[in-house]
Design an enzyme around this catalytic site. Structure first.
Site, PDB file in Angstrom:
ATOM      1  N   THR A 108     -31.336 -34.974 -19.522  1.00  0.00           N
ATOM      2  CA  THR A 108     -32.152 -36.070 -18.984  1.00  0.00           C
ATOM      3  C   THR A 108     -33.410 -36.269 -19.821  1.00  0.00           C
ATOM      4  N   GLY A 147     -34.553 -27.329 -16.259  1.00  0.00           N
ATOM      5  CA  GLY A 147     -35.043 -26.169 -15.514  1.00  0.00           C
ATOM      6  C   GLY A 147     -35.347 -25.012 -16.442  1.00  0.00           C
ATOM      7  N   GLU A 390     -27.915 -33.558 -11.040  1.00  0.00           N
ATOM      8  CA  GLU A 390     -26.487 -33.472 -11.363  1.00  0.00           C
ATOM      9  C   GLU A 390     -25.762 -34.760 -11.038  1.00  0.00           C
TER      10      GLU A 390
HETATM   11  C1  LIG Z   1     -22.258 -20.466 -12.516  1.00  0.00           C
HETATM   12  C2  LIG Z   1     -23.145 -20.986 -11.445  1.00  0.00           C
HETATM   13  C3  LIG Z   1     -23.656 -19.822 -10.713  1.00  0.00           C
HETATM   14  C4  LIG Z   1     -24.319 -19.941  -9.621  1.00  0.00           C
HETATM   15  C5  LIG Z   1     -24.644 -21.249  -9.037  1.00  0.00           C
HETATM   16  C6  LIG Z   1     -24.837 -21.007  -7.620  1.00  0.00           C
HETATM   17  C7  LIG Z   1     -25.807 -21.577  -6.950  1.00  0.00           C
HETATM   18  C8  LIG Z   1     -26.566 -22.718  -7.466  1.00  0.00           C
HETATM   19  C9  LIG Z   1     -25.857 -23.912  -6.969  1.00  0.00           C
HETATM   20  C10 LIG Z   1     -25.940 -25.122  -7.425  1.00  0.00           C
HETATM   21  C11 LIG Z   1     -26.773 -25.533  -8.526  1.00  0.00           C
HETATM   22  C12 LIG Z   1     -28.144 -25.550  -8.059  1.00  0.00           C
HETATM   23  C13 LIG Z   1     -29.059 -26.071  -8.711  1.00  0.00           C
HETATM   24  C14 LIG Z   1     -28.844 -26.828  -9.937  1.00  0.00           C
HETATM   25  C15 LIG Z   1     -30.172 -27.345 -10.306  1.00  0.00           C
HETATM   26  C16 LIG Z   1     -30.334 -28.232 -11.199  1.00  0.00           C
HETATM   27  C17 LIG Z   1     -29.214 -28.641 -12.066  1.00  0.00           C
HETATM   28  C18 LIG Z   1     -29.353 -30.077 -12.368  1.00  0.00           C
HETATM   29  C19 LIG Z   1     -29.150 -30.277 -13.820  1.00  0.00           C
HETATM   30  C20 LIG Z   1     -28.996 -31.711 -14.127  1.00  0.00           C
HETATM   31  O1  LIG Z   1     -29.346 -32.580 -13.394  1.00  0.00           O
HETATM   32  S1  LIG Z   1     -28.237 -31.945 -15.628  1.00  0.00           S
HETATM   33  C21 LIG Z   1     -28.202 -33.686 -15.797  1.00  0.00           C
HETATM   34  C22 LIG Z   1     -27.214 -34.311 -14.840  1.00  0.00           C
HETATM   35  N1  LIG Z   1     -27.037 -35.688 -15.206  1.00  0.00           N
HETATM   36  C23 LIG Z   1     -26.011 -36.421 -14.757  1.00  0.00           C
HETATM   37  O2  LIG Z   1     -25.211 -36.001 -13.948  1.00  0.00           O
HETATM   38  C24 LIG Z   1     -25.920 -37.795 -15.356  1.00  0.00           C
HETATM   39  C25 LIG Z   1     -25.138 -38.741 -14.454  1.00  0.00           C
HETATM   40  N2  LIG Z   1     -24.473 -39.753 -15.246  1.00  0.00           N
HETATM   41  C26 LIG Z   1     -23.180 -39.569 -15.674  1.00  0.00           C
HETATM   42  O3  LIG Z   1     -22.525 -38.590 -15.424  1.00  0.00           O
HETATM   43  C27 LIG Z   1     -22.578 -40.704 -16.456  1.00  0.00           C
HETATM   44  O4  LIG Z   1     -23.592 -41.497 -17.011  1.00  0.00           O
HETATM   45  C28 LIG Z   1     -21.660 -41.619 -15.587  1.00  0.00           C
HETATM   46  C29 LIG Z   1     -20.471 -40.824 -15.134  1.00  0.00           C
HETATM   47  C30 LIG Z   1     -22.446 -42.131 -14.405  1.00  0.00           C
HETATM   48  C31 LIG Z   1     -21.221 -42.794 -16.411  1.00  0.00           C
HETATM   49  O5  LIG Z   1     -20.777 -42.277 -17.642  1.00  0.00           O
HETATM   50  P1  LIG Z   1     -20.239 -43.303 -18.754  1.00  0.00           P
HETATM   51  O6  LIG Z   1     -21.131 -44.481 -18.771  1.00  0.00           O
HETATM   52  O7  LIG Z   1     -20.038 -42.559 -20.019  1.00  0.00           O
HETATM   53  O8  LIG Z   1     -18.800 -43.618 -18.206  1.00  0.00           O
HETATM   54  P2  LIG Z   1     -18.265 -44.942 -17.499  1.00  0.00           P
HETATM   55  O9  LIG Z   1     -18.907 -45.148 -16.189  1.00  0.00           O
HETATM   56  O10 LIG Z   1     -18.331 -46.046 -18.504  1.00  0.00           O
HETATM   57  O11 LIG Z   1     -16.773 -44.476 -17.282  1.00  0.00           O
HETATM   58  C32 LIG Z   1     -15.928 -44.346 -18.439  1.00  0.00           C
HETATM   59  C33 LIG Z   1     -14.764 -43.486 -18.050  1.00  0.00           C
HETATM   60  O12 LIG Z   1     -15.173 -42.099 -18.123  1.00  0.00           O
HETATM   61  C34 LIG Z   1     -14.838 -41.433 -16.946  1.00  0.00           C
HETATM   62  N3  LIG Z   1     -15.805 -40.360 -16.739  1.00  0.00           N
HETATM   63  C35 LIG Z   1     -17.142 -40.491 -16.588  1.00  0.00           C
HETATM   64  N4  LIG Z   1     -17.705 -39.279 -16.433  1.00  0.00           N
HETATM   65  C36 LIG Z   1     -16.686 -38.376 -16.490  1.00  0.00           C
HETATM   66  C37 LIG Z   1     -16.622 -36.944 -16.377  1.00  0.00           C
HETATM   67  N5  LIG Z   1     -17.723 -36.205 -16.143  1.00  0.00           N
HETATM   68  N6  LIG Z   1     -15.431 -36.334 -16.486  1.00  0.00           N
HETATM   69  C38 LIG Z   1     -14.318 -37.081 -16.694  1.00  0.00           C
HETATM   70  N7  LIG Z   1     -14.286 -38.437 -16.805  1.00  0.00           N
HETATM   71  C39 LIG Z   1     -15.481 -39.060 -16.689  1.00  0.00           C
HETATM   72  C40 LIG Z   1     -14.918 -42.495 -15.901  1.00  0.00           C
HETATM   73  O13 LIG Z   1     -14.197 -42.095 -14.749  1.00  0.00           O
HETATM   74  C41 LIG Z   1     -14.276 -43.663 -16.633  1.00  0.00           C
HETATM   75  O14 LIG Z   1     -12.908 -43.474 -16.613  1.00  0.00           O
HETATM   76  P3  LIG Z   1     -11.951 -44.778 -16.578  1.00  0.00           P
HETATM   77  O15 LIG Z   1     -10.572 -44.208 -16.575  1.00  0.00           O
HETATM   78  O16 LIG Z   1     -12.298 -45.572 -17.796  1.00  0.00           O
HETATM   79  O17 LIG Z   1     -12.310 -45.480 -15.309  1.00  0.00           O
HETATM   80  C1  LIG Z   2     -34.965 -30.827  -9.049  1.00  0.00           C
HETATM   81  C2  LIG Z   2     -34.346 -31.464 -10.266  1.00  0.00           C
HETATM   82  C3  LIG Z   2     -33.854 -30.653 -11.286  1.00  0.00           C
HETATM   83  C4  LIG Z   2     -33.294 -31.238 -12.427  1.00  0.00           C
HETATM   84  N1  LIG Z   2     -32.847 -30.425 -13.434  1.00  0.00           N
HETATM   85  C5  LIG Z   2     -32.373 -30.994 -14.578  1.00  0.00           C
HETATM   86  C6  LIG Z   2     -31.969 -30.180 -15.670  1.00  0.00           C
HETATM   87  O1  LIG Z   2     -32.053 -28.964 -15.595  1.00  0.00           O
HETATM   88  N2  LIG Z   2     -31.502 -30.775 -16.796  1.00  0.00           N
HETATM   89  C7  LIG Z   2     -31.377 -32.147 -16.885  1.00  0.00           C
HETATM   90  O2  LIG Z   2     -30.931 -32.634 -17.918  1.00  0.00           O
HETATM   91  N3  LIG Z   2     -31.743 -32.958 -15.852  1.00  0.00           N
HETATM   92  C8  LIG Z   2     -32.234 -32.407 -14.716  1.00  0.00           C
HETATM   93  N4  LIG Z   2     -32.629 -33.212 -13.672  1.00  0.00           N
HETATM   94  C9  LIG Z   2     -32.599 -34.671 -13.840  1.00  0.00           C
HETATM   95  C10 LIG Z   2     -31.494 -35.327 -13.015  1.00  0.00           C
HETATM   96  O3  LIG Z   2     -30.254 -35.047 -13.567  1.00  0.00           O
HETATM   97  C11 LIG Z   2     -31.779 -36.833 -12.969  1.00  0.00           C
HETATM   98  O4  LIG Z   2     -32.950 -37.020 -12.219  1.00  0.00           O
HETATM   99  C12 LIG Z   2     -30.615 -37.578 -12.319  1.00  0.00           C
HETATM  100  O5  LIG Z   2     -29.522 -37.598 -13.193  1.00  0.00           O
HETATM  101  C13 LIG Z   2     -30.999 -39.024 -11.935  1.00  0.00           C
HETATM  102  O6  LIG Z   2     -31.441 -39.742 -13.064  1.00  0.00           O
HETATM  103  P1  LIG Z   2     -32.881 -40.481 -13.029  1.00  0.00           P
HETATM  104  O7  LIG Z   2     -33.864 -39.510 -12.525  1.00  0.00           O
HETATM  105  O8  LIG Z   2     -33.100 -41.109 -14.347  1.00  0.00           O
HETATM  106  O9  LIG Z   2     -32.736 -41.613 -11.930  1.00  0.00           O
HETATM  107  P2  LIG Z   2     -32.181 -43.107 -12.197  1.00  0.00           P
HETATM  108  O10 LIG Z   2     -30.827 -43.048 -12.762  1.00  0.00           O
HETATM  109  O11 LIG Z   2     -33.209 -43.885 -12.886  1.00  0.00           O
HETATM  110  O12 LIG Z   2     -32.027 -43.585 -10.663  1.00  0.00           O
HETATM  111  C14 LIG Z   2     -33.067 -44.316 -10.035  1.00  0.00           C
HETATM  112  C15 LIG Z   2     -32.401 -45.271  -9.064  1.00  0.00           C
HETATM  113  O13 LIG Z   2     -31.594 -46.191  -9.809  1.00  0.00           O
HETATM  114  C16 LIG Z   2     -30.291 -46.265  -9.252  1.00  0.00           C
HETATM  115  N5  LIG Z   2     -29.295 -46.517 -10.303  1.00  0.00           N
HETATM  116  C17 LIG Z   2     -29.273 -45.998 -11.548  1.00  0.00           C
HETATM  117  N6  LIG Z   2     -28.192 -46.426 -12.213  1.00  0.00           N
HETATM  118  C18 LIG Z   2     -27.491 -47.235 -11.361  1.00  0.00           C
HETATM  119  C19 LIG Z   2     -26.272 -47.966 -11.445  1.00  0.00           C
HETATM  120  N7  LIG Z   2     -25.535 -47.974 -12.566  1.00  0.00           N
HETATM  121  N8  LIG Z   2     -25.859 -48.656 -10.344  1.00  0.00           N
HETATM  122  C20 LIG Z   2     -26.585 -48.625  -9.206  1.00  0.00           C
HETATM  123  N9  LIG Z   2     -27.766 -47.974  -9.063  1.00  0.00           N
HETATM  124  C21 LIG Z   2     -28.195 -47.283 -10.132  1.00  0.00           C
HETATM  125  C22 LIG Z   2     -30.076 -44.898  -8.628  1.00  0.00           C
HETATM  126  O14 LIG Z   2     -29.099 -44.977  -7.600  1.00  0.00           O
HETATM  127  C23 LIG Z   2     -31.461 -44.587  -8.081  1.00  0.00           C
HETATM  128  O15 LIG Z   2     -31.590 -45.187  -6.808  1.00  0.00           O
HETATM  129  C24 LIG Z   2     -33.204 -32.657 -12.526  1.00  0.00           C
HETATM  130  C25 LIG Z   2     -33.689 -33.465 -11.492  1.00  0.00           C
HETATM  131  C26 LIG Z   2     -34.253 -32.878 -10.356  1.00  0.00           C
HETATM  132  C27 LIG Z   2     -34.762 -33.750  -9.249  1.00  0.00           C
END
Ligand SMILES: CC/C=C\C/C=C\C/C=C\C/C=C\C/C=C\CCCC(=O)SCCNC(=O)CCNC(=O)[C@H](O)C(C)(C)COP(=O)(O)OP(=O)(O)OC[C@H]1O[C@@H](n2cnc3c(N)ncnc32)[C@H](O)[C@@H]1OP(=O)(O)O
Ligand SMILES: Cc1cc2nc3c(=O)[nH]c(=O)nc-3n(C[C@H](O)[C@H](O)[C@H](O)COP(=O)(O)OP(=O)(O)OC[C@H]3O[C@@H](n4cnc5c(N)ncnc54)[C@H](O)[C@@H]3O)c2cc1C
Length: 615
Positions: A108, A147, A390
């Site tokens: 992110t 994180g 996530e």
């Molecule tokens: C080992 C662990 C041990 C202990 C854990 C235990 C306890 C802890 C428990 C839990 C964890 C706790 C805390 C965690 C704390 C923090 C962690 C948080 C870290 C983060 O946040 S990391 C950053 C996370 N960010 C995201 O998730 C980003 C979200 N966005 C996306 O994923 C993508 O942008 C999207 C999917 C929304 C769109 O992607 P795109 O634009 O590339 O794809 P399209 O929408 O155009 O779709 C194209 C096509 O691709 C398919 N697709 C998309 N994603 C996937 C995927 N991941 N896998 C497979 N296929 C995927 C989609 O379905 C489309 O397919 P189609 O056939 O063309 O329709």
């Molecule tokens: C506690 C915490 C820990 C985190 N840890 C990590 C980490 O370790 N590593 C890491 O990489 N990231 C981490 N993140 C970031 C996290 O993955 C992002 O915050 C998350 O993916 C959402 O993206 P954003 O914050 O840019 O929100 P945005 O995507 O900007 O979302 C803002 C608003 O826009 C809307 N929106 C966005 N796109 C669309 C769409 N296509 N259609 C409709 N509505 C839409 C959403 O629904 C939401 O209401 C963490 C976040 C938090 C809160």
């Protein structure tokens, strides 16, 4: 080994400063994760199955507001396992597993979290030096949120746009050292720090990271799926989304996490509701337990049922995740879209429902639920974050909808994968399912509505299996929970059922009666059902939910721990002699104490000895 004594003994976290919370979290984390290393030495855990051990530690009371080392286990190591080739795994995994390096996961950016194809950090290949040049072209390109990155991690997985031979090939993952392993100082070309105070998880040390033309070896690109050869030739992956694997894994793990949090919250609220007596049912009678009120049962009992539903669903999802990943290893990608949609749906639904249920548990405890000592506000802060990280829930549900629509469109031309086979049934009955006020009738109704069936049908399926192995008495209670969960959601989603099914007004009325009857039937077993979660007081850390029911004594004991009660002079923060209250609050808010120094003392005193295996 560190004794507990070196930690801020006796002072609850709520009274520590931002910096003290971090220092406390480092001390607690190195003690806690030294256990993982010890269990590994005794062969009780391994790099392929540490989820339960690490999950237990991360969900424990010792790390109750998160850990700066959480991402190391939750994403840094799984990303290496999922995206590094064998040679890279041999190089990095042993060091990561024994914590001689501490990692994070930096995807992110300030400007992008959801739309990861729009990330701005660049990794440009220089064939002359066989290096990638990492650069943050704008402020919005700065990594923001990872994180542990603020002051703790010295490595991280960075997701960046890969350029080679003048062409962009989209986002790829790189393993990058960001701090000196000896001094822990940020390396030249690295701008790094923590992002400041948050609603919750304030011990996680989320950070920011900017690159200024920072060079890394070519071999630091994780090359299991795609590669860049020495001459800069790009070799693409079999499937463009295989690099998204770490996110799918964490979404699966988050569902387990929600089970833990929901079980804790509903245990606290139900036990408190058995202790709390308020108002009389009849004048002159003794005040009754608030658990006897149907309104209180309505608030709580569905959370007991949901905790079981989510646990069964999480286990089923974990099995599916492992099945699909085994198929991916054999080159069979057929079920990857289904796994992605399932992980998106269940992460979004379980986090949203858990956040709503935890808040309802807090509200069900009245004023005492608002006390930090109840542990309910902290739990809410933890679970509500999971609705965002996530993958923000709205966006993930849109991914699921995309998959379901595609599946429905191919209904007659393609074999359906297990979790969407119900669509055939719904289509065959052309939405004219006869309504019956039975569990099966409601699920069939939802199959028609479509969006909720995945949790419902998994739950129901497992309960059928369970009925062959449990006593008649337990079977009756479990079926009451199934009934409760189904009738609750049927009434909650009545508008959909009225729109898509022939349910009649009379049937809705009998559904309501059935719901209240189920609440009454469950009442005698409510406390027993939360006791069955077998959560010890040390895990609940709650004045309201302790097993012995001594709620009021515990509330008072905790209140007396406030430093403000201990020494009147500490009132100075609010009642300082010079009356400059607002200026002081602003000064405090503007400080980010952890950034005031490049390396916090806990690195040399705790983290470095831990990483060198000397703790
Ligand atoms: C080992 C662990 C041990 C202990 C854990 C235990 C306890 C802890 C428990 C839990 C964890 C706790 C805390 C965690 C704390 C923090 C962690 C948080 C870290 C983060 O946040 S990391 C950053 C996370 N960010 C995201 O998730 C980003 C979200 N966005 C996306 O994923 C993508 O942008 C999207 C999917 C929304 C769109 O992607 P795109 O634009 O590339 O794809 P399209 O929408 O155009 O779709 C194209 C096509 O691709 C398919 N697709 C998309 N994603 C996937 C995927 N991941 N896998 C497979 N296929 C995927 C989609 O379905 C489309 O397919 P189609 O056939 O063309 O329709
Ligand atoms: C506690 C915490 C820990 C985190 N840890 C990590 C980490 O370790 N590593 C890491 O990489 N990231 C981490 N993140 C970031 C996290 O993955 C992002 O915050 C998350 O993916 C959402 O993206 P954003 O914050 O840019 O929100 P945005 O995507 O900007 O979302 C803002 C608003 O826009 C809307 N929106 C966005 N796109 C669309 C769409 N296509 N259609 C409709 N509505 C839409 C959403 O629904 C939401 O209401 C963490 C976040 C938090 C809160």
């Amino acid at each position: 080994m560190l004794s507990k004594r070196e930690v801020f003994d006796g002072v609850p976290e709520e009274y520590l400063s931002h910096k003290e919370r971090y220092e406390n979290a480092i001390r607690n984390s190195v003690v806690a994760f030294s256990l993982v290393r010890k269990m590994q030495e005794e062969g009780k855990t391994s790099i392929n199955n540490y989820r339960d051990v690490v999950g237990g530690l991360l969900g424990s009371s010792v790390l109750r507001d998160g850990s700066p080392l959480g991402l190391h286990y939750i994403m840094f190591m799984p990303a290496i396992l999922n995206q590094a080739n064998e040679e890279q795994q041999e190089k990095w995994l042993p060091r990561a597993w024994n914590c001689s390096i501490i990692g994070s996961y930096a995807q992110t950016e300030l400007g992008h979290g959801t739309f990861i194809r729009g990330l701005e950090t660049t990794a440009t290949y220089d064939a002359a030096t066989k290096q990638f040049v990492l650069h943050s072209p704008t402020l919005t390109a700065y990594k923001w949120w990872p994180g542990g990155l603020g002051q703790t991690a010295n490595y991280c997985i960075v997701v960046a746009q890969l350029y080679t031979k003048g062409q962009c090939h989209g986002i790829h993952s790189f393993i990058i050292q960001v701090r000196d392993e000896e001094t822990h100082m940020p390396l030249p070309g690295i701008k790094i720090g923590e992002i400041g105070a948050k609603l919750g998880l304030n011990a996680v040390n989320n950070g920011f990271l900017g690159f200024d033309n920072y060079r890394i070896p070519r071999t630091n690109m994780l090359m299991k799926h795609a590669q860049v050869l020495e001459d800069g030739t790009y070799v693409k992956s079999r499937h463009s989304k295989l690099n998204y694997g770490a996110m799918v894994f964490v979404r699966v793990v988050i569902v387990f996490d929600m089970v833990n949090y929901l079980s804790k919250a509903v245990t606290i609220a139900t036990r408190f509701s058995a202790v709390r007596r308020q108002c009389q049912l009849k004048a002159g009678e003794t005040e009754c337990q608030i658990l006897d009120y149907v309104t209180q049962q309505h608030k709580l009992f569905v959370s007991i049922a949901a905790a079981h539903a989510f646990r069964i669903t999480a286990n089923k999802l974990w099995l599916t995740f492992n099945e699909v990943n085994e198929q991916l290893v054999e080159g069979n990608l057929q079920r990857l879209p289904e796994l992605h949609a399932l992980a998106c749906c269940l992460k979004a639904v379980t986090t949203a429902d858990t956040a709503a249920c935890v808040e309802r548990c807090r509200l069900a405890c009245g004023g005492h639920g608002y006390m930090m000592s109840s542990s309910l506000p902290l739990t809410y802060g933890l679970v509500t974050a999971a609705c965002t990280y996530e993958g923000e829930n709205t966006v993930l549900l849109l991914q699921t909808a995309r998959f379901l629509v595609k599946t429905y469109q191919q209904l007659d031309s393609k074999a359906l994968t297990p979790t969407v086979a119900y669509l055939k049934t719904a289509a065959a009955e052309r939405f004219c399912v006869g309504w019956s006020n039975t569990t099966e009738g409601i699920i069939r109704g939802f199959q028609v509505v479509a969006m909720r069936v995945i949790i419902m049908s998994t739950f129901n399926e497992e309960v059928q299996e369970m009925s062959r192995t449990v006593s008649p008495q337990l079977k009756e209670v479990l079926h009451q929970l199934v009934d409760l969960y189904c009738t609750y959601w049927a009434l909650e989603k009545l508008s959909d059922l009225l729109l898509y099914t022939p349910i009649s007004q009379k049937e809705v009325e009998s559904l309501r009666l059935r719901y209240e009857e189920t609440l009454t039937n469950l009442r005698p077993n409510a406390v027993g059902l939360v006791d069955a979660f077998d959560l010890r007081d040390e895990m609940l850390q709650s004045t309201l939910g302790s097993y012995d029911g001594r709620v009021y004594e515990r509330l008072m004991e905790e209140a007396m721990k406030s430093p403000l009660n201990a020494e009147p002079m500490l009132q100075s923060t609010l009642g300082s002699y010079d009356g400059r209250v607002y200026e002081r609050l602003m000064e405090e808010a503007m400080k980010s104490p952890l950034n005031a120094e490049p390396v916090n003392y806990t690195f040399h005193k705790y983290l470095k000895p831990f990483m060198q295996g000397k703790l």
